[in-house]
Design a protein around this motif. Structure first.
Motif, PDB file in Angstrom:
ATOM      1  N   ARG A   1     -22.579  27.888  24.861  1.00  0.00           N
ATOM      2  CA  ARG A   1     -23.899  28.320  24.817  1.00  0.00           C
ATOM      3  C   ARG A   1     -24.956  26.946  24.870  1.00  0.00           C
ATOM      4  O   ARG A   1     -25.980  26.976  25.524  1.00  0.00           O
ATOM      5  CB  ARG A   1     -24.170  29.026  23.511  1.00  0.00           C
ATOM      6  N   TYR A   2     -24.520  25.741  24.196  1.00  0.00           N
ATOM      7  CA  TYR A   2     -25.332  24.645  24.268  1.00  0.00           C
ATOM      8  C   TYR A   2     -25.433  24.279  25.782  1.00  0.00           C
ATOM      9  O   TYR A   2     -26.521  24.073  26.268  1.00  0.00           O
ATOM     10  CB  TYR A   2     -24.413  23.514  23.503  1.00  0.00           C
ATOM     11  N   ASN A   3     -24.159  24.262  26.566  1.00  0.00           N
ATOM     12  CA  ASN A   3     -24.323  23.755  27.885  1.00  0.00           C
ATOM     13  C   ASN A   3     -24.835  24.811  28.903  1.00  0.00           C
ATOM     14  O   ASN A   3     -25.559  24.406  30.063  1.00  0.00           O
ATOM     15  CB  ASN A   3     -22.878  23.448  28.706  1.00  0.00           C
ATOM     16  N   ARG A   4     -24.842  26.048  28.566  1.00  0.00           N
ATOM     17  CA  ARG A   4     -25.435  27.068  29.096  1.00  0.00           C
ATOM     18  C   ARG A   4     -26.853  26.672  29.300  1.00  0.00           C
ATOM     19  O   ARG A   4     -27.889  26.914  30.216  1.00  0.00           O
ATOM     20  CB  ARG A   4     -24.980  28.360  28.808  1.00  0.00           C
ATOM     21  N   MET A   5     -27.660  26.404  27.930  1.00  0.00           N
ATOM     22  CA  MET A   5     -28.998  26.383  27.843  1.00  0.00           C
ATOM     23  C   MET A   5     -29.388  24.938  28.625  1.00  0.00           C
ATOM     24  O   MET A   5     -30.457  24.777  28.818  1.00  0.00           O
ATOM     25  CB  MET A   5     -29.165  26.321  26.357  1.00  0.00           C
TER      26      MET A   5
ATOM     27  N   ARG B   1     -19.207  16.173  17.447  1.00  0.00           N
ATOM     28  CA  ARG B   1     -19.255  16.330  15.834  1.00  0.00           C
ATOM     29  C   ARG B   1     -20.434  17.387  15.531  1.00  0.00           C
ATOM     30  O   ARG B   1     -21.479  17.448  15.271  1.00  0.00           O
ATOM     31  CB  ARG B   1     -20.066  14.842  15.410  1.00  0.00           C
ATOM     32  N   PHE B   2     -19.664  18.622  15.591  1.00  0.00           N
ATOM     33  CA  PHE B   2     -20.426  19.669  15.197  1.00  0.00           C
ATOM     34  C   PHE B   2     -20.828  19.895  13.566  1.00  0.00           C
ATOM     35  O   PHE B   2     -21.663  20.554  13.324  1.00  0.00           O
ATOM     36  CB  PHE B   2     -19.312  21.013  15.264  1.00  0.00           C
ATOM     37  N   ASP B   3     -20.253  19.297  12.701  1.00  0.00           N
ATOM     38  CA  ASP B   3     -20.742  19.228  11.417  1.00  0.00           C
ATOM     39  C   ASP B   3     -22.220  18.397  11.385  1.00  0.00           C
ATOM     40  O   ASP B   3     -22.943  18.674  10.606  1.00  0.00           O
ATOM     41  CB  ASP B   3     -19.866  18.489  10.504  1.00  0.00           C
ATOM     42  N   ASN B   4     -22.215  17.227  12.316  1.00  0.00           N
ATOM     43  CA  ASN B   4     -23.492  16.825  12.368  1.00  0.00           C
ATOM     44  C   ASN B   4     -24.467  17.310  12.934  1.00  0.00           C
ATOM     45  O   ASN B   4     -25.684  17.595  12.584  1.00  0.00           O
ATOM     46  CB  ASN B   4     -23.277  15.316  12.980  1.00  0.00           C
ATOM     47  N   VAL B   5     -24.162  18.506  13.908  1.00  0.00           N
ATOM     48  CA  VAL B   5     -25.184  19.253  14.740  1.00  0.00           C
ATOM     49  C   VAL B   5     -25.591  20.029  13.411  1.00  0.00           C
ATOM     50  O   VAL B   5     -26.836  20.461  13.140  1.00  0.00           O
ATOM     51  CB  VAL B   5     -24.283  20.185  15.565  1.00  0.00           C
TER      52      VAL B   5
ATOM     53  N   ARG C   1     -34.166  27.663  19.193  1.00  0.00           N
ATOM     54  CA  ARG C   1     -33.437  27.330  20.440  1.00  0.00           C
ATOM     55  C   ARG C   1     -32.340  26.327  20.089  1.00  0.00           C
ATOM     56  O   ARG C   1     -31.300  26.168  20.636  1.00  0.00           O
ATOM     57  CB  ARG C   1     -34.215  26.937  21.551  1.00  0.00           C
ATOM     58  N   LEU C   2     -32.672  25.458  19.242  1.00  0.00           N
ATOM     59  CA  LEU C   2     -32.008  24.291  18.893  1.00  0.00           C
ATOM     60  C   LEU C   2     -30.666  25.023  18.162  1.00  0.00           C
ATOM     61  O   LEU C   2     -29.573  24.434  18.214  1.00  0.00           O
ATOM     62  CB  LEU C   2     -32.761  23.639  17.964  1.00  0.00           C
ATOM     63  N   ALA C   3     -30.771  25.949  17.050  1.00  0.00           N
ATOM     64  CA  ALA C   3     -30.022  26.579  16.446  1.00  0.00           C
ATOM     65  C   ALA C   3     -29.050  27.662  17.270  1.00  0.00           C
ATOM     66  O   ALA C   3     -28.155  28.035  16.796  1.00  0.00           O
ATOM     67  CB  ALA C   3     -30.420  27.057  15.070  1.00  0.00           C
ATOM     68  N   HIS C   4     -29.615  28.200  17.990  1.00  0.00           N
ATOM     69  CA  HIS C   4     -28.897  29.334  18.844  1.00  0.00           C
ATOM     70  C   HIS C   4     -27.329  29.120  19.027  1.00  0.00           C
ATOM     71  O   HIS C   4     -26.759  30.030  18.788  1.00  0.00           O
ATOM     72  CB  HIS C   4     -29.798  29.573  20.099  1.00  0.00           C
ATOM     73  N   PRO C   5     -27.003  28.016  19.587  1.00  0.00           N
ATOM     74  CA  PRO C   5     -25.605  28.041  20.035  1.00  0.00           C
ATOM     75  C   PRO C   5     -24.820  28.254  18.633  1.00  0.00           C
ATOM     76  O   PRO C   5     -23.553  28.699  18.873  1.00  0.00           O
ATOM     77  CB  PRO C   5     -25.410  26.523  20.480  1.00  0.00           C
ATOM     78  N   ILE C   6     -25.218  27.915  17.647  1.00  0.00           N
ATOM     79  CA  ILE C   6     -24.557  28.080  16.318  1.00  0.00           C
ATOM     80  C   ILE C   6     -24.629  29.269  15.661  1.00  0.00           C
ATOM     81  O   ILE C   6     -23.796  29.957  15.333  1.00  0.00           O
ATOM     82  CB  ILE C   6     -24.728  26.858  15.144  1.00  0.00           C
TER      83      ILE C   6
ATOM     84  N   GLN D   1     -32.334  30.347  27.806  1.00  0.00           N
ATOM     85  CA  GLN D   1     -33.427  29.335  27.856  1.00  0.00           C
ATOM     86  C   GLN D   1     -33.014  28.022  27.758  1.00  0.00           C
ATOM     87  O   GLN D   1     -31.785  27.852  27.621  1.00  0.00           O
ATOM     88  CB  GLN D   1     -34.577  29.701  26.652  1.00  0.00           C
ATOM     89  N   GLU D   2     -34.044  27.273  27.949  1.00  0.00           N
ATOM     90  CA  GLU D   2     -33.759  25.848  28.218  1.00  0.00           C
ATOM     91  C   GLU D   2     -33.571  25.051  26.667  1.00  0.00           C
ATOM     92  O   GLU D   2     -34.329  25.452  25.923  1.00  0.00           O
ATOM     93  CB  GLU D   2     -34.829  24.979  28.939  1.00  0.00           C
ATOM     94  N   TYR D   3     -32.525  24.443  26.759  1.00  0.00           N
ATOM     95  CA  TYR D   3     -32.267  23.845  25.142  1.00  0.00           C
ATOM     96  C   TYR D   3     -33.089  22.858  25.072  1.00  0.00           C
ATOM     97  O   TYR D   3     -33.655  22.011  26.138  1.00  0.00           O
ATOM     98  CB  TYR D   3     -30.872  23.071  25.272  1.00  0.00           C
ATOM     99  N   PRO D   4     -33.861  22.542  23.947  1.00  0.00           N
ATOM    100  CA  PRO D   4     -35.055  21.651  23.661  1.00  0.00           C
ATOM    101  C   PRO D   4     -34.739  20.234  24.070  1.00  0.00           C
ATOM    102  O   PRO D   4     -33.248  19.662  23.786  1.00  0.00           O
ATOM    103  CB  PRO D   4     -34.953  21.573  21.955  1.00  0.00           C
ATOM    104  N   LYS D   5     -35.504  19.341  24.546  1.00  0.00           N
ATOM    105  CA  LYS D   5     -35.094  18.222  25.210  1.00  0.00           C
ATOM    106  C   LYS D   5     -36.137  17.259  24.466  1.00  0.00           C
ATOM    107  O   LYS D   5     -37.188  17.574  24.105  1.00  0.00           O
ATOM    108  CB  LYS D   5     -35.824  17.976  26.888  1.00  0.00           C
ATOM    109  N   GLU D   6     -35.464  15.989  24.264  1.00  0.00           N
ATOM    110  CA  GLU D   6     -36.115  15.118  23.575  1.00  0.00           C
ATOM    111  C   GLU D   6     -37.308  14.446  24.262  1.00  0.00           C
ATOM    112  O   GLU D   6     -37.285  14.403  25.461  1.00  0.00           O
ATOM    113  CB  GLU D   6     -35.040  13.762  23.284  1.00  0.00           C
TER     114      GLU D   6
END
Length: 960
Positions: A81-85, A703-707, A755-760, A791-796
């Motif tokens: 989901r992260y890479n799709r976004m 590091r999915f725990d850090n995500v 959007r940031l949390a969607h993959p999880i 949708q696009e994943y949030p960009k820094e």
């Protein structure tokens, strides 16, 4: 103009989060609208390196969802989901394994219930029965995986016995055979006497049991006059003496050096065998003499090969004694034979003594039967033989190929230390037994002539053609064995991409980006995929290997039905009543006492059953546990905590929507126009950018725990606990333009968080995003279904990081905490609105005052040039002095504090008395001891604060 339909969507948000109501709805919508399909890259990225793929480690078609699956699938789906976004051409390839032994057993047991058997109906009909079962019941686990929200490309779903997959399996076998890398030979293998097949090491469980050590006398050929010239060996398997082909001692064992080269006689048979030396013998075990039964022990087998010893097999395939033993023992089951052998040894004075002894024996994980090392004809893959010039990797063995890609860092392990385990196994690798004596599976494509010649071919017609070219006539008979399931699953990286054809998928998606797997199958699956993929295609199968730990129970014990500590992921998602949970955990247990014990344990753990937390909370829990490579002690309370997070997300969204007008419209780019943004607005924007950076870095490092922790901390601690409260102040007290800016920030930050949390947590974020997105012109298109998942994943945006603002906000937090401390020190009720006197930077204090008043529940703030010295306690934050504008009776306050100090000292003494009591420390449960230590620490912190207040008041009184 906003439509009535859109108004209803905004307003129709339930007061509470109910996961079951949204999960089925959104999964159907995602699938129906093709959200998982490759085309959904939004056209943002088109470079070849932006293809992204992951393949399922295929679960057994007989299986049901367990905690390991839930963990593994969550990690993979987060990445997809992260890479799709991110806009990549993303595929997630699902599939199931035909699970040769497990599936055959399921259908065999089904036939038993119908009072028939596979032998009664014959092989052809039995295979049809398996396919019938597969179509009816064999996809349960796939449906359960979908409950986890897995966004796989279901149109690509494979089954390892599918026609396309089978083509790749047969082609691989033939090519390896023609290159001399597959051969047939007689070797020692793990053998299941009930299934009547060889089994892999992964299907072997080592079980410790109580047994005995028997000490047996072997007479030396050159007897002394006193008849004392004999050796004593210690064995745990006396029934195998008929298979002995040597007695072995260590070369450095001075007790037996003079006997090496001499002969001894086997008891009960009087067959003569030599005494040899080999350094695999443990001098300190038993008598230091080991009987070598090369056909029935793996260590003995290697010793026999090194020393050119004959191989004598004494067992039939069903573990009865064969014709190679004395007549009276022939036909006996192995343990019956053991009893008779011991009796005869005792009667003939060859049994010296018997001692209790614990042994570790191999047991088949499917049948529970003790396995036998068995010398049988099997097919093997040579892992150390050099490939011929005709291969893609000439002059290299399969093991060398697999080592080389790690050494060159073409494939990386996460965490890195697992590469050492991988390399160690490859350095000591043995040839791989790939044949199984089953009916279900890929039948080996080999035909035998009447004189024993082998013809490997794609089909029978081709086999006859090859036989004819070799001048062989007569009937050919096909090998009845099937291939090991691990052989076909080892080819998955490339057979799922259309190999042996050169397809566009092969170009785009091989290698895949990452393999997500447990450490327990690094040897059986991971290394073999590397070997076979690299050898057959010239490509590595995957770029990265993410190795996760095992899911254990909350006490760190391995989950198993026999222990009664298993958890079903679907029970965590949906909830389950206590009686149903007890029935599930005890069903199938034959021992009533064991069942009762598990029943009581379950009722103690879950007196009211398990309350369902929903898929998102379970996925968030799994992500938060995903540290690199460590085993996981799963605590259901963690799930409940993340269910609270989902509730928080739901309620925060309700707050935002209720505070924004229905026809309010903004764009994501409005964040660039910060003319009317308050310093708090700028702070939350800056913190969001830092969080986006932190999350991206965590994904890059697996590091999915850090995500999970970064998202949790930002949303709960900063957005909800601070900014939402600040927004209440700004919407109520600030100018119209500043209020409008606040609403923009609320929507923009919330939308990015979703959007940031969607993959999880895909379900709740989709449900809420559908409502929040209606306020954005960017998404406003009523004619097209839009999903957060595409949708696009949030960009820094590092330009929006403002360290000065963040520093100022830390100061504001400290000021608020300081005032709260003052209130606490004076035991003020939260309902008491008290004025505050403040001295410091006037500009900052004026800016901070509305927020301090709100958070600290103040009546007013007066900025003064000086703080009165004798009125009340003062808190200092940097250069700012803060004091509640309240008159207190200093003497009464001192008296109150001293009483509190005395009470705290009494509690501290009680704690110390317990903790210094050796009986308490020895006998009390660990959690009780920890509880007492925590109480002591809490009391000590409190008394330190009280003592500090006493000192301050005494100092004031002294100055008076």
């Amino acid at each position: 103009m906003i439509t009535e339909s859109e108004k209803n969507i905004k307003n129709n948000i339930h007061k509470s989060f109910e996961p079951s109501e949204i999960e089925n709805k959104w999964y159907r919508e995602w699938y129906r609208n093709g959200c998982f399909e490759e085309k959904n890259n939004l056209g943002r990225l088109n470079k070849p390196q932006d293809n992204y793929s992951i393949q399922f480690p295929p679960p057994n078609v007989t299986g049901t969802l367990h905690m390991g699956h839930a963990f593994n699938q969550t990690i993979m789906d987060c990445l997809i989901r992260y890479n799709r976004m991110l806009g990549k051409n993303t595929i997630f390839v699902p599939g199931t394994d035909h699970a040769g032994i497990a599936t055959q057993l399921v259908v065999e047991r089904q036939l038993e219930k119908e009072n028939t058997s596979k032998y009664a109906i014959g092989k052809e009909r039995f295979i049809k029965e398996i396919w019938k079962w597969k179509e009816k019941s064999g996809n349960i686990i796939t449906d359960q995986i979908k409950r986890l929200g897995i966004s796989a490309n279901w149109d690509r779903e494979y089954f390892t016995m599918d026609e396309n997959m089978s083509i790749g399996v047969i082609e691989t076998f033939i090519r390896l055979y023609e290159q001399g890398l597959i051969y047939r030979g007689k070797k020692l293998v793990n053998w299941d006497p009930k299934l009547l097949t060889a089994v892999s090491d992964l299907e072997v469980e080592m079980e410790e049991v109580d047994s005995f050590m028997w000490y047996i006398k072997y007479n030396i050929e050159e007897q002394n006059e006193d008849n004392s010239n004999y050796l004593v060996i210690a064995t745990t398997r006396p029934e195998t003496i008929f298979a002995d082909n040597a007695i072995c001692v260590h070369p450095d064992d001075d007790r037996y050096k003079h006997l090496v080269g001499k002969n001894v006689y086997i008891p009960l048979t009087n067959r003569k065998i030599p005494v040899i030396s080999d350094d695999f013998v443990d001098i300190n075990f038993g008598t230091g003499c080991v009987k070598i039964t090369a056909a029935h022990d793996f260590n003995d087998y290697q010793c026999a090969i090194r020393n050119n010893l004959p191989l004598i097999s004494i067992f039939t395939k069903d573990a009865h004694l064969n014709e190679n033993v004395p007549e009276k023992f022939q036909g006996l089951e192995r343990y019956q034979a053991r009893e008779l052998v011991i009796k005869n040894l005792d009667n003939t004075n060859f049994l010296i003594k018997t001692e209790p002894h614990k042994i570790v024996q191999p047991v088949g994980d499917r049948t529970g039967v003790v396995l036998e090392p068995m010398l049988t004809d099997q097919w093997f893959v040579s892992t150390t033989k050099l490939a011929p010039d005709s291969s893609i990797n000439p002059g290299k063995s399969l093991s060398e190929i697999a080592l080389e890609v790690i050494e060159k860092e073409e494939i990386k392990f996460y965490p890195d230390n697992w590469k050492n385990t991988y390399k160690q196994w490859l350095v000591n690798i043995q040839d791989w037994c790939i044949s199984r004596q089953l009916w279900w599976g890929h039948q080996i494509p080999a035909w035998y002539s009447e004189d024993g010649q082998i013809f490997v071919a794609h089909n029978e017609q081709e086999a006859y053609q090859k036989a004819s070219l070799a001048g062989v006539k007569g009937v050919l008979k096909r090998d009845e064995d099937v291939l090991d399931t691990w052989f076909s699953s080892g080819l998955i990286p490339f057979t799922t991409m259309g190999w042996p054809n050169e397809t566009s998928d092969m170009q785009k998606y091989l290698p895949s980006n990452v393999l997500v797997t447990g450490f327990d199958i690094i040897f059986f699956w991971v290394a073999r995929m590397v070997m076979l993929t690299k050898h057959m295609t010239g490509k590595i199968p995957f770029k990265n290997i993410y190795v996760h730990g095992l899911i254990r129970d909350s006490e760190g014990k391995k989950m198993s039905k026999s222990k009664g500590n298993t958890l079903d992921p679907l029970d965590l998602i949906d909830g389950i009543e206590i009686e149903s949970l007890v029935q599930k955990r005890t069903s199938g247990l034959l021992n009533p006492k064991h069942a009762e014990k598990i029943k009581q344990l379950t009722k103690k753990q879950f007196p009211e059953g398990i309350k369902g937390v929903g898929t998102d909370a379970l996925r968030f829990t799994m992500s938060s546990y995903a540290t690199l490579g460590r085993d996981i002690n799963f605590d259901i309370k963690r799930c409940e905590g993340y269910r609270n997070f989902c509730n928080k997300l739901w309620n925060a969204t309700r707050f935002v929507l209720l505070n924004v007008e229905e026809d309010y419209k903004i764009s994501k780019n409005d964040i660039d126009n910060n003319t009317h943004f308050s310093f708090a607005d700028q702070w939350i924007i800056s913190r969001l950018q830092n969080t986006i950076i932190e999350v991206k870095h965590a994904y890059d490092e697996y590091r999915f725990d850090n995500v999970a922790n970064a998202i949790y901390k930002f949303f709960w601690d900063e957005f909800c606990d601070w900014y939402l409260e600040i927004a209440k102040v700004q919407i109520k007290q600030f100018s119209e333009k500043e209020q409008s800016s606040t609403k923009k920030i609320l929507l923009i930050v919330l939308e990015e968080v979703l959007r940031l949390a969607h993959p999880i947590i895909p379900f709740i974020t989709e449900e809420l995003w559908q409502k929040v997105s209606l306020f954005f012109n960017d998404y406003h298109n009523k004619n097209v279904f839009i999903s957060i998942s595409t949708q696009e994943y949030p960009k820094e945006n590092r330009n929006k990081i403002n360290l000065a603002i963040e520093k100022d906000f830390i100061e504001l937090k400290s000021q608020i905490d300081a005032v709260r401390t003052l209130r606490g020190a004076m035991n003020l009720s939260p309902a008491d609105k008290i004025p505050l006197l403040a001295k410091g930077n006037i500009t900052k204090l004026k800016r901070n005052s509305p927020y301090i008043m709100h958070f600290a529940k103040l009546k007013s703030i007066d900025i003064v040039n000086d703080i009165p010295k004798l009125e009340a306690p003062v808190q200092i934050v940097g250069e700012t002095y803060l004091m509640l504008d309240i008159k207190i009776d200093i003497n009464l306050e001192l008296l109150r504090l001293e009483k509190e100090q005395k009470k705290l000292m009494e509690e501290i003494d009680k704690c110390n008395l317990k903790l210094q009591n050796s009986n308490f420390m020895k006998n009390a449960p660990e959690h009780i001891i920890d509880q007492e230590k925590n109480r002591l620490e809490k009391f000590q912190l409190t008394i330190n604060n009280v003592s500090s207040q006493i000192d301050k008041i005494k100092n004031i009184i002294h100055k008076l």
